[in-house]
Design a protein around this motif. Structure first.
Motif, PDB file in Angstrom:
ATOM      1  N   GLN A 234       1.723  -1.167  -0.290  1.00 33.19           N
ATOM      2  CA  GLN A 234      -0.021   0.078   0.116  1.00 33.19           C
ATOM      3  C   GLN A 234       0.766   0.891  -0.333  1.00 33.19           C
ATOM      4  O   GLN A 234       0.244   2.544  -0.035  1.00 33.19           O
ATOM      5  CB  GLN A 234      -0.763   0.096   0.939  1.00 33.19           C
ATOM      6  CG  GLN A 234      -1.975  -1.429   1.580  1.00 33.19           C
ATOM      7  CD  GLN A 234      -3.134  -1.035  -0.060  1.00 33.19           C
ATOM      8  OE1 GLN A 234      -3.505  -0.006  -0.649  1.00 33.19           O
ATOM      9  NE2 GLN A 234      -2.839  -2.301  -0.102  1.00 33.19           N
ATOM     10  N   CYS A 235       1.940   0.619  -0.103  1.00 31.29           N
ATOM     11  CA  CYS A 235       2.638   2.095  -0.124  1.00 31.29           C
ATOM     12  C   CYS A 235       3.436   2.037  -1.517  1.00 31.29           C
ATOM     13  O   CYS A 235       3.958   1.135  -2.238  1.00 31.29           O
ATOM     14  CB  CYS A 235       4.487   1.919   1.107  1.00 31.29           C
ATOM     15  SG  CYS A 235       3.465   2.671   2.856  1.00 31.29           S
ATOM     16  N   VAL A 236       4.550   3.191  -2.022  1.00 26.78           N
ATOM     17  CA  VAL A 236       5.382   2.895  -3.165  1.00 26.78           C
ATOM     18  C   VAL A 236       6.191   2.403  -2.945  1.00 26.78           C
ATOM     19  O   VAL A 236       7.601   3.494  -1.888  1.00 26.78           O
ATOM     20  CB  VAL A 236       4.888   4.937  -3.644  1.00 26.78           C
ATOM     21  CG1 VAL A 236       6.218   4.468  -5.292  1.00 26.78           C
ATOM     22  CG2 VAL A 236       3.782   5.274  -3.765  1.00 26.78           C
ATOM     23  N   SER A 237       7.037   1.943  -3.815  1.00 27.71           N
ATOM     24  CA  SER A 237       8.479   1.066  -3.505  1.00 27.71           C
ATOM     25  C   SER A 237       9.391   2.359  -4.406  1.00 27.71           C
ATOM     26  O   SER A 237       9.201   2.722  -5.080  1.00 27.71           O
ATOM     27  CB  SER A 237       8.259   0.258  -4.646  1.00 27.71           C
ATOM     28  OG  SER A 237       9.765  -0.868  -4.732  1.00 27.71           O
ATOM     29  N   PRO A 238      10.376   2.799  -3.478  1.00 27.57           N
ATOM     30  CA  PRO A 238      11.368   3.599  -4.218  1.00 27.57           C
ATOM     31  C   PRO A 238      11.811   2.892  -5.193  1.00 27.57           C
ATOM     32  O   PRO A 238      13.056   3.153  -6.422  1.00 27.57           O
ATOM     33  CB  PRO A 238      12.332   3.472  -3.039  1.00 27.57           C
ATOM     34  CG  PRO A 238      11.911   2.891  -1.722  1.00 27.57           C
ATOM     35  CD  PRO A 238      10.559   2.363  -2.861  1.00 27.57           C
ATOM     36  N   TRP A 239      12.101   1.209  -5.603  1.00 33.97           N
ATOM     37  CA  TRP A 239      12.565   0.983  -7.187  1.00 33.97           C
ATOM     38  C   TRP A 239      12.051   1.573  -8.468  1.00 33.97           C
ATOM     39  O   TRP A 239      12.395   1.874  -8.973  1.00 33.97           O
ATOM     40  CB  TRP A 239      12.604  -1.019  -6.537  1.00 33.97           C
ATOM     41  CG  TRP A 239      13.097  -1.058  -7.888  1.00 33.97           C
ATOM     42  CD1 TRP A 239      12.280  -2.088  -8.845  1.00 33.97           C
ATOM     43  CD2 TRP A 239      14.395  -1.591  -7.994  1.00 33.97           C
ATOM     44  NE1 TRP A 239      13.076  -2.437  -9.630  1.00 33.97           N
ATOM     45  CE2 TRP A 239      14.712  -1.947  -9.506  1.00 33.97           C
ATOM     46  CE3 TRP A 239      15.532  -0.912  -7.820  1.00 33.97           C
ATOM     47  CZ2 TRP A 239      15.354  -2.659 -10.205  1.00 33.97           C
ATOM     48  CZ3 TRP A 239      16.646  -1.852  -8.559  1.00 33.97           C
ATOM     49  CH2 TRP A 239      16.916  -2.542  -9.931  1.00 33.97           C
ATOM     50  N   TRP A 240      10.879   0.742  -8.070  1.00 29.67           N
ATOM     51  CA  TRP A 240       9.223   1.559  -9.627  1.00 29.67           C
ATOM     52  C   TRP A 240       9.611   2.902  -9.593  1.00 29.67           C
ATOM     53  O   TRP A 240       9.160   3.181 -10.200  1.00 29.67           O
ATOM     54  CB  TRP A 240       8.529   0.852  -9.429  1.00 29.67           C
ATOM     55  CG  TRP A 240       8.341  -0.730  -9.065  1.00 29.67           C
ATOM     56  CD1 TRP A 240       7.891  -1.782  -8.148  1.00 29.67           C
ATOM     57  CD2 TRP A 240       8.777  -1.179 -10.390  1.00 29.67           C
ATOM     58  NE1 TRP A 240       8.766  -3.081  -8.419  1.00 29.67           N
ATOM     59  CE2 TRP A 240       9.030  -2.854  -9.810  1.00 29.67           C
ATOM     60  CE3 TRP A 240       9.317  -1.218 -11.757  1.00 29.67           C
ATOM     61  CZ2 TRP A 240       9.410  -4.388 -10.073  1.00 29.67           C
ATOM     62  CZ3 TRP A 240       9.917  -2.396 -12.248  1.00 29.67           C
ATOM     63  CH2 TRP A 240       9.780  -3.845 -11.682  1.00 29.67           C
ATOM     64  N   GLN A 241       9.479   3.487  -8.404  1.00 31.24           N
ATOM     65  CA  GLN A 241       9.512   5.020  -8.687  1.00 31.24           C
ATOM     66  C   GLN A 241      10.810   6.229  -9.587  1.00 31.24           C
ATOM     67  O   GLN A 241      10.922   6.641  -9.758  1.00 31.24           O
ATOM     68  CB  GLN A 241       9.597   5.479  -7.679  1.00 31.24           C
ATOM     69  CG  GLN A 241       9.592   7.014  -7.225  1.00 31.24           C
ATOM     70  CD  GLN A 241       7.759   7.422  -7.969  1.00 31.24           C
ATOM     71  OE1 GLN A 241       7.507   7.282  -7.220  1.00 31.24           O
ATOM     72  NE2 GLN A 241       7.767   8.626  -8.127  1.00 31.24           N
ATOM     73  N   GLN A 242      11.754   4.976  -9.037  1.00 29.15           N
ATOM     74  CA  GLN A 242      12.616   5.938  -9.799  1.00 29.15           C
ATOM     75  C   GLN A 242      12.487   5.057 -11.498  1.00 29.15           C
ATOM     76  O   GLN A 242      13.224   6.366 -12.166  1.00 29.15           O
ATOM     77  CB  GLN A 242      13.977   4.827  -9.814  1.00 29.15           C
ATOM     78  CG  GLN A 242      15.819   5.028 -10.243  1.00 29.15           C
ATOM     79  CD  GLN A 242      16.768   4.221  -9.789  1.00 29.15           C
ATOM     80  OE1 GLN A 242      16.781   2.957  -9.070  1.00 29.15           O
ATOM     81  NE2 GLN A 242      17.829   4.560 -10.122  1.00 29.15           N
ATOM     82  N   VAL A 243      12.331   3.587 -11.531  1.00 30.92           N
ATOM     83  CA  VAL A 243      11.796   3.862 -13.208  1.00 30.92           C
ATOM     84  C   VAL A 243      10.839   4.876 -13.974  1.00 30.92           C
ATOM     85  O   VAL A 243      10.949   5.445 -14.732  1.00 30.92           O
ATOM     86  CB  VAL A 243      11.263   2.215 -13.323  1.00 30.92           C
ATOM     87  CG1 VAL A 243      10.723   2.358 -15.112  1.00 30.92           C
ATOM     88  CG2 VAL A 243      12.151   0.908 -12.413  1.00 30.92           C
ATOM     89  N   ARG A 244       9.326   5.392 -12.635  1.00 37.87           N
ATOM     90  CA  ARG A 244       8.714   6.032 -13.413  1.00 37.87           C
ATOM     91  C   ARG A 244       9.384   7.624 -13.521  1.00 37.87           C
ATOM     92  O   ARG A 244       8.913   8.560 -14.622  1.00 37.87           O
ATOM     93  CB  ARG A 244       7.553   6.309 -12.219  1.00 37.87           C
ATOM     94  CG  ARG A 244       6.548   5.035 -12.818  1.00 37.87           C
ATOM     95  CD  ARG A 244       4.933   5.378 -11.946  1.00 37.87           C
ATOM     96  NE  ARG A 244       5.463   5.716 -10.311  1.00 37.87           N
ATOM     97  CZ  ARG A 244       5.813   4.017  -9.495  1.00 37.87           C
ATOM     98  NH1 ARG A 244       5.186   2.900  -9.439  1.00 37.87           N
ATOM     99  NH2 ARG A 244       5.280   4.809  -8.179  1.00 37.87           N
ATOM    100  N   SER A 245      10.544   8.625 -12.457  1.00 38.93           N
ATOM    101  CA  SER A 245      10.948   9.475 -12.496  1.00 38.93           C
ATOM    102  C   SER A 245      11.314   9.095 -14.020  1.00 38.93           C
ATOM    103  O   SER A 245      11.556  10.776 -14.815  1.00 38.93           O
ATOM    104  CB  SER A 245      12.019   9.627 -11.390  1.00 38.93           C
ATOM    105  OG  SER A 245      11.173   9.422 -10.070  1.00 38.93           O
ATOM    106  N   ALA A 246      12.040   8.536 -14.155  1.00 39.68           N
ATOM    107  CA  ALA A 246      13.233   8.531 -15.119  1.00 39.68           C
ATOM    108  C   ALA A 246      12.214   8.833 -17.181  1.00 39.68           C
ATOM    109  O   ALA A 246      12.524   8.851 -17.758  1.00 39.68           O
ATOM    110  CB  ALA A 246      14.170   7.503 -15.628  1.00 39.68           C
ATOM    111  N   CYS A 247      10.655   7.422 -16.417  1.00 38.48           N
ATOM    112  CA  CYS A 247      10.153   7.447 -17.921  1.00 38.48           C
ATOM    113  C   CYS A 247       9.476   9.660 -17.607  1.00 38.48           C
ATOM    114  O   CYS A 247       9.078  10.224 -18.960  1.00 38.48           O
ATOM    115  CB  CYS A 247       9.340   7.067 -17.808  1.00 38.48           C
ATOM    116  SG  CYS A 247       9.452   5.496 -17.706  1.00 38.48           S
TER     117      CYS A 247
END
Length: 1307
Positions: free
Chosen positions: A763-776
């Protein structure tokens, strides 16, 4: 080896008795003649940009020029710029030459010379000053003996505080006298003479004499012969030396002054004594004012009177000859006795060369010796022998910025080293010696007929104030070889002066220099190990690793051996920084080697345990999503691949192999962790690591395992992977299998330790996948970012599913905040891809092209709610879309299904129609994705604003398109009105005020140049701008009437773009504008109309003179404010001025109509001006009947009778038209050049009253006197109809009708 390098070949020294004798193969001796250069006087400028070669009475000037050789390389050469004869006295010859560069007086100068003065001494005693083109500036006879040597002193920046500032100026040596000229006086005189010569050459006038020069003349005594001298400068003795000199000169009872006097020191060489030291106390001799013999040519066209043969002065040449033969008066010299010297009865000095710091001097003599003098103490401290006919020069080197300036305490001053350069022509060798007792640091074998050129001075005209911030030129020593024509410069590194050859640091620096030449060989390893100092060894290893030609295997072996040698030493004696450098670089080299080997094996990605995972996850939902965006991706790829050609370099290509030095420069290793050193958008390291895996040419799992073992964090690897994927978008779109390999790589990286935290709450945002979204969302590569987001979305969903199964062991589908974030991100990227595809459509030919704008999710969110409409508006401007076409395209947004059916194009227009259809579909698709942000009203408002912005950048080009995109295309009254207010307030009102102020000041239509200077646009652009202001204010008045009946619109935005934060949109800013006060807008509309008419017809008027005080004060106030407006009846005088202005406007318009009738296309055909004048007349309280009557009279006056009949009505007074008719008939009967007999007879038959009235008419007032008689007859008939029968001139009109009819019958 070092001894061999410093040795020279002494087998070709030749004979000491006859240096030019050489034995041939048969044993006979042949004598070669010395080169001609040995008999010439040669001088080189300190800036090395001018060389003078002179012999007898001729000279050649060579200037520096750039030239391209056969290989295409640019090189500096010295080419002949002037040649000719310098002597003017009979029998005189050139004896000495120097080139003095003069400093520029401009504030922007950084130390480059303005021009160079050539000073020439002659055997007659004359000293003459020339320009670089051979023009004589000054000529002075200072002594009747031949000039022996010319030397110069210039300003030197003191290296230590408290050093006495030295005087500058040239020194002229005669056999028994020495003349020193004040440098400041000479600098000013030379500049003045050069300016006078330039003016005389341009105007052909005579010149005036410059101010006299200030100089001192000393008579050198107590020496038998003097051949050379050197001016040391002003010096002050210490107290001990003062007492010593007083005792020697005055004896025991000599008195000593309280302060030692300042003295100028001069050193001479010659015979009896061998070296003499002279001291002239400052103030003992007053400067002499010379009478300059100046002669400048007034005309430079005659070669007979050029600088080569003579100069024109005040009189003709025949009258000047007696005065030229009479030499000017020579001032007597002030005696100066020698203080002391170096006596040697048999030795005769030949040349003296002073060091740059004025402490040492080198002297040559006829015994083949070179003596080093201590100038301050007056003693010889060193002597070299075996240098007959030697030539000397000095090289001063400053210490580099290094350890002395980076010390923790106060930085030490930079040290300077001096080297003596000796050229021995008989041995053909050039040597460099360290001073004072230093070793020989260099020796070079050169030709035997070279010339060593050393100026010993810098720029003239520099002082402590003007030299601040300048980069003064160093005093160079150059060797000129006449055999090859090459000019070489002697450069010495500073470290050669540190100590002798046994110094470890000097030896280490020499080994470091050798290392650069041995990088490819195996000797580099032994040389590196031989270096003792850790700092030098570290510098050598860094230079070795930065070498682009060194193979990686060689670098690895050398680093490994060096690390092993450090481990074998005492740990306390090992430098920690060097040890860390070796160990870290060895790890990076090993990683580079392993990855390179994996890529070179050529194994494809066929790992069995990863293949099913990627196949499973790239089918199903992922395939559906890819199929949905596939048409947009295909269209985007077509538009981006067909972009304009651009310049690229092979080294910058992503396909270029990454050299090892590039890998080492971007990666660093600290302990067990390896990370990127530079975080940039695209790193070649990412392409080196992952591109082979993405294309399927490298074993993917082996590469990931190798990277995991090195200790690189998964976040760093993810950043590198995304950088190469997003940067190489074009290649990614061409390789369909790259998506599957990207999914496999993301899955492998996600499974690494430290990637996705095990304690992650779904139910929280994963830093790992947030890094991918930030780059995109930050990437401008829309297609690659969308594909990466789709793949990462599927990978994240699979990861969440696995975690849910392990934690909850339930069959329910896991719902998490992470998936919601991915759904929004994918939708945003799809919208951005659609918008970017539209923006990539190239503009049509003939429109001003520009770079394709790139957008991203982050840029649109930061651009505020109006960012999307603003991007589309810029695209509309680039496409030069007409408003009607844009409106038609927006109307189809609800008819997308019908537009998808291809229509049948016409023959020959099929390709164009297909392009337009695709063009329309792209815009409609974007509008459907942004139904709120791209509503028609918002889009038109932004388009209007964009055209105004483009006009503001270039008023003369953009203004022609502004009226097309005016706010009248908006349908909502509120947005319509407020946008107009926003545009006028923020753009037009400023220029409107400037135009009004300037026109009111000038009182007439300004010229084009004045308009550009004061308003910022040309006269034509200013006229168009005022017309645009009239239209905008008229639109504002029309829209203001219906605003109160409509509620303000609600500005909405799409749900996924609701988080936009940034500047307020144009619609929001427009709706925030206050409502306008209608009378004030009408008041400004009236002013803009008056200015527009004045500029259109070039009328003389001051607009403020047409308004009263209330009207003047109301201008350029806030349109929403309520001002005190003019009301009631105006002053009759003011109404009269307004009426006169409107009458002149009508006259100007009628004139343009006649031009349009006579020459089609050459005049204005606008027919709205009469009605506009009548409307303005109502606002200005001018009687419209007067305007109508004037218009009819002007139309008849210009011969436009048919138009006058259309405008004419019964209220028009016929008396004005009667005068016009009389003027026409008077011109036909009395004022034509060819009067016919019938016309004369008709004139005799006319009634006397009519004849007298016709003679009183003035046809010159007619604009078009030559009018057909048929039009005049019709005008008289209309007159009789208009005039009442009881009118006083009715009978005159009847007589006119009869005369015109008779004249028609005669014709």
């Amino acid at each position: 080896r070092s001894e061999n390098e410093l040795a020279w070949d002494d087998s070709d020294w030749g004979s000491w008795d006859n240096p030019e004798a050489k034995e041939d193969g048969s044993g006979t001796t042949t004598v070669r003649s010395a080169p001609w250069l040995q008999d010439c006087v040669v001088s080189l400028s300190p800036c090395s940009d001018l060389m003078v070669v002179a012999k007898d009475h001729k000279a050649v000037f060579l200037s520096a020029k750039w030239r391209t050789d056969d290989g295409g390389r640019e090189e500096m050469t010295l080419a002949v710029s002037w040649s000719g004869t310098l002597s003017t006295e009979e029998g005189e010859s050139v004896s000495s030459v120097i080139c003095i560069p003069l400093a520029s007086q401009k504030r922007s100068s950084t130390g480059r010379p303005d021009w160079t003065c050539i000073v020439v001494g002659f055997s007659s005693g004359y000293v003459r000053f020339y320009t670089e083109s051979g023009v004589l500036l000054l000529a002075q006879l200072l002594n009747e003996d031949p000039v022996l040597r010319l030397k110069c002193r210039t300003y030197e920046i003191p290296r230590h505080p408290g050093v006495t500032e030295q005087l500058s100026g040239p020194g002229i040596l005669y056999p028994a006298a020495l003349v020193t000229i004040d440098g400041f006086s000479l600098f000013q005189s030379l500049r003045a003479c050069r300016n006078q010569v330039a003016r005389a050459a341009a105007a052909g006038s005579e010149v005036v004499h410059p101010p006299p020069l200030a100089y001192k003349k000393w008579g050198l005594q107590d020496m038998d012969t003097i051949v050379d001298h050197s001016s040391v400068g002003i010096m002050t003795l210490c107290v001990f030396d003062q007492m010593k000199n007083a005792s020697i000169l005055g004896g025991f009872h000599a008195s000593v002054k309280g302060s030692p006097p300042a003295m100028s020191q001069y050193i001479t060489v010659g015979g009896g004594p061998y070296t003499g030291f002279y001291y002239a106390i400052e103030g003992s001799s007053q400067p002499l004012l010379s009478h300059v013999a100046l002669a400048v040519a007034s005309k430079l066209t005659s070669a007979l009177f050029s600088a080569a043969s003579g100069w024109l002065g005040w009189k003709k040449q025949s009258e000047e000859e007696p005065t030229q033969k009479q030499k000017p008066k020579v001032e007597p010299a002030t005696p100066l006795a020698v203080r002391f010297g170096l006596p040697d009865s048999r030795r005769h000095g030949e040349f003296i060369c002073l060091s740059p710091c004025n402490t040492l001097a080198g002297v040559t003599d006829d015994f083949g010796r070179v003596t080093l003098l201590d100038v301050g103490r007056g003693i010889a401290i060193r002597m070299w022998k075996g240098y007959r006919d030697a030539q000397l020069g000095w090289v001063q080197v400053s210490e580099g910025r290094g350890e002395r300036e980076s010390s923790p305490s106060a930085p030490l001053p930079r040290r300077h080293a001096q080297f003596l350069v000796i050229y021995a022509p008989r041995r053909g060798i050039l040597e460099v010696w360290g001073t004072q007792q230093g070793p020989r640091v260099g020796a070079f074998t050169v030709g035997k007929h070279c010339r060593l050129l050393y100026a010993g001075y810098r720029l003239m005209g520099v002082n402590s104030v003007t030299s601040q911030g300048w980069l003064l030129h160093t005093q160079q020593v150059c060797l000129f070889d006449p055999a090859t024509g090459v000019l070489r410069t002697v450069t010495v590194p500073f470290h050669l002066a540190l100590s002798d050859k046994k110094s470890e640091r000097a030896k280490d620096m020499h080994l470091l220099k050798r290392l650069t030449t041995l990088l490819k060989s195996r000797e580099a390893q032994s040389v590196l190990l031989d270096i003792k100092h850790p700092a030098v060894k570290k510098q050598a290893l860094e230079s070795l690793l930065a070498n682009k030609n060194a193979p990686v295997s060689c670098l690895t072996n050398i680093t490994r051996v060096l690390l092993a040698s450090l481990k074998g030493q005492d740990p306390e004696a090992v430098d920690e920084g060097l040890f860390q450098l070796c160990s870290s670089q060895l790890k990076l080299l090993q990683l580079y080697t392993d990855i390179q080997q994996l890529h070179s094996t050529g194994e494809a990605t066929t790992d069995t345990h990863t293949e099913p995972v990627s196949t499973t996850n790239t089918t199903g939902c992922t395939a559906e999503e890819l199929a949905r965006v596939s048409p947009t991706l295909q269209r985007y790829a077509e538009l981006t691949s067909g972009s304009r050609p651009s310049v690229s370099f092979a080294l910058d290509s992503p396909d270029a192999s990454l050299p090892v030095r590039g890998f080492l420069s971007q990666m660093e290793c600290e302990g067990e962790e390896i990370r990127r050193l530079v975080c940039v958008c695209f790193s070649p390291v990412g392409s080196f690591l992952f591109w082979g895996c993405l294309t399927g040419q490298s074993p993917l799992q082996k590469v990931c395992n190798t990277l995991q073992k090195t200790g690189i964090s998964p976040q760093q690897l993810l950043s590198l992977l995304l950088s190469v994927w997003l940067h190489r978008e074009k290649e990614v779109l061409k390789k369909t299998e790259a998506v599957r390999h990207l999914h496999t790589l993301l899955t492998a990286l996600s499974s690494m330790k430290g990637a996705v935290e095990e304690s992650w709450d779904m139910q929280c945002v994963s830093p790992w996948w947030q890094q991918v979204r930030s780059a995109c969302v930050q990437s401008h590569s829309s297609a690659a970012a969308l594909l990466a987001a789709i793949v990462a979305h599927r990978a994240a969903k699979a990861n969440i599913t696995i975690l849910a199964e392990t934690k909850f062991q339930s069959e329910w589908e896991a719902v998490s905040l992470e998936l919601e974030q991915w759904a929004v991100c994918v939708r945003q990227l799809e919208d951005v891809l659609s918008l970017q595809t539209l923006l990539c459509v190239p503009p049509p030919q003939g429109t001003p092209g520009s770079a394709t704008p790139h957008c991203s999710v982050k840029a649109l969110l930061e651009g505020g709610r109006g960012g999307i409409a603003d991007s589309v508006a810029k695209w509309v401007f680039r496409q030069d879309l007409a408003p009607e076409r844009l409106k038609d395209m927006l109307q189809r947004r609800g008819e997308a299904e019908s537009t998808e059916q291809p229509s049948q194009p016409e023959q020959g227009k099929g390709e164009k129609s297909q392009e337009d259809a695709a063009f329309n579909r792209l815009l409609v698709s974007v509008c459907q994705r942004f139904p709120d942000s791209l509503s028609p009203d918002l889009l038109f408002a932004h388009c209007c604003w964009e055209y105004v912005v483009q006009w503001n950048k270039d008023p003369e080009v953009g203004l022609r398109t502004v009226p097309a995109h005016r706010p009248s295309h908006l349908t909502h009254s509120h947005l319509y009105t407020q946008t107009s207010i926003h545009i006028y307030i923020h753009t037009h009102i400023y220029t409107h005020r400037h135009a009004h102020t300037y026109t009111s000041t000038v009182g007439k239509a300004p010229k084009d140049r004045l308009c550009r200077r004061d308003v910022g646009m040309g006269d034509c652009a200013m006229t168009s701008f005022l017309g645009s202001c009239v239209q905008l204010l008229q639109i504002l008045m029309e829209a203001d009437s219906g605003v109160e009946e409509v509620t303000p619109p609600e500005l909405c935005v799409e749900e996924v773009w609701g988080g936009a934060e940034g500047p307020a949109s144009l619609a929001e800013l427009a709706l925030e504008q206050k409502g306008v006060h209608y009378p004030l807008v009408q008041h400004h509309y009236l002013l803009a109309s008056l200015l527009h008419t004045a500029m259109t017809f070039s009328l003389r008027v001051k607009p403020l003179s047409l308004f009263d005080s209330k009207g003047k004060n109301a201008f350029f106030r806030e349109l929403s404010s309520i001002q005190l407006m003019p009301s009631g009846d105006m002053d009759p005088g003011l109404v009269s001025l307004r009426q006169e202005f409107l009458l002149r406007v009508l006259t100007g318009w009628v004139t343009t109509q006649r031009v349009a009738v006579e020459g089609p296309g050459s005049g204005s055909g606008d027919k709205t001006w009469p009605s506009l004048c009548l409307d303005l007349g109502l606002l200005l309280q001018v009687n419209p009947d007067i305007l109508r009557r004037h218009l009819v009279c002007e139309l008849y006056n210009q011969g436009l009778d048919p138009r006058a009949e259309q405008v004419e009505d019964k209220d028009v007074l016929g008396s004005q038209l009667l005068v016009l008719t009389g003027q026409r008939l008077s011109y036909s009967l009395l004022h034509t050049q060819t009067q016919t007999r019938p016309a004369m007879e008709l004139l005799a038959r006319l009634p006397p009253t009519l004849c007298t009235w016709l003679k009183a008419m003035d046809p010159s007032e007619l604009g078009c006197p030559s009018v057909p008689l048929s039009q005049t007859s019709r005008l008289v008939s209309r007159l009789i109809e208009i005039l009442p029968e009881n009118h006083g001139q009715y009978s005159l009109a009847l007589h006119l009708l009869e005369a015109v009819e008779d004249l028609q019958r005669e014709d």
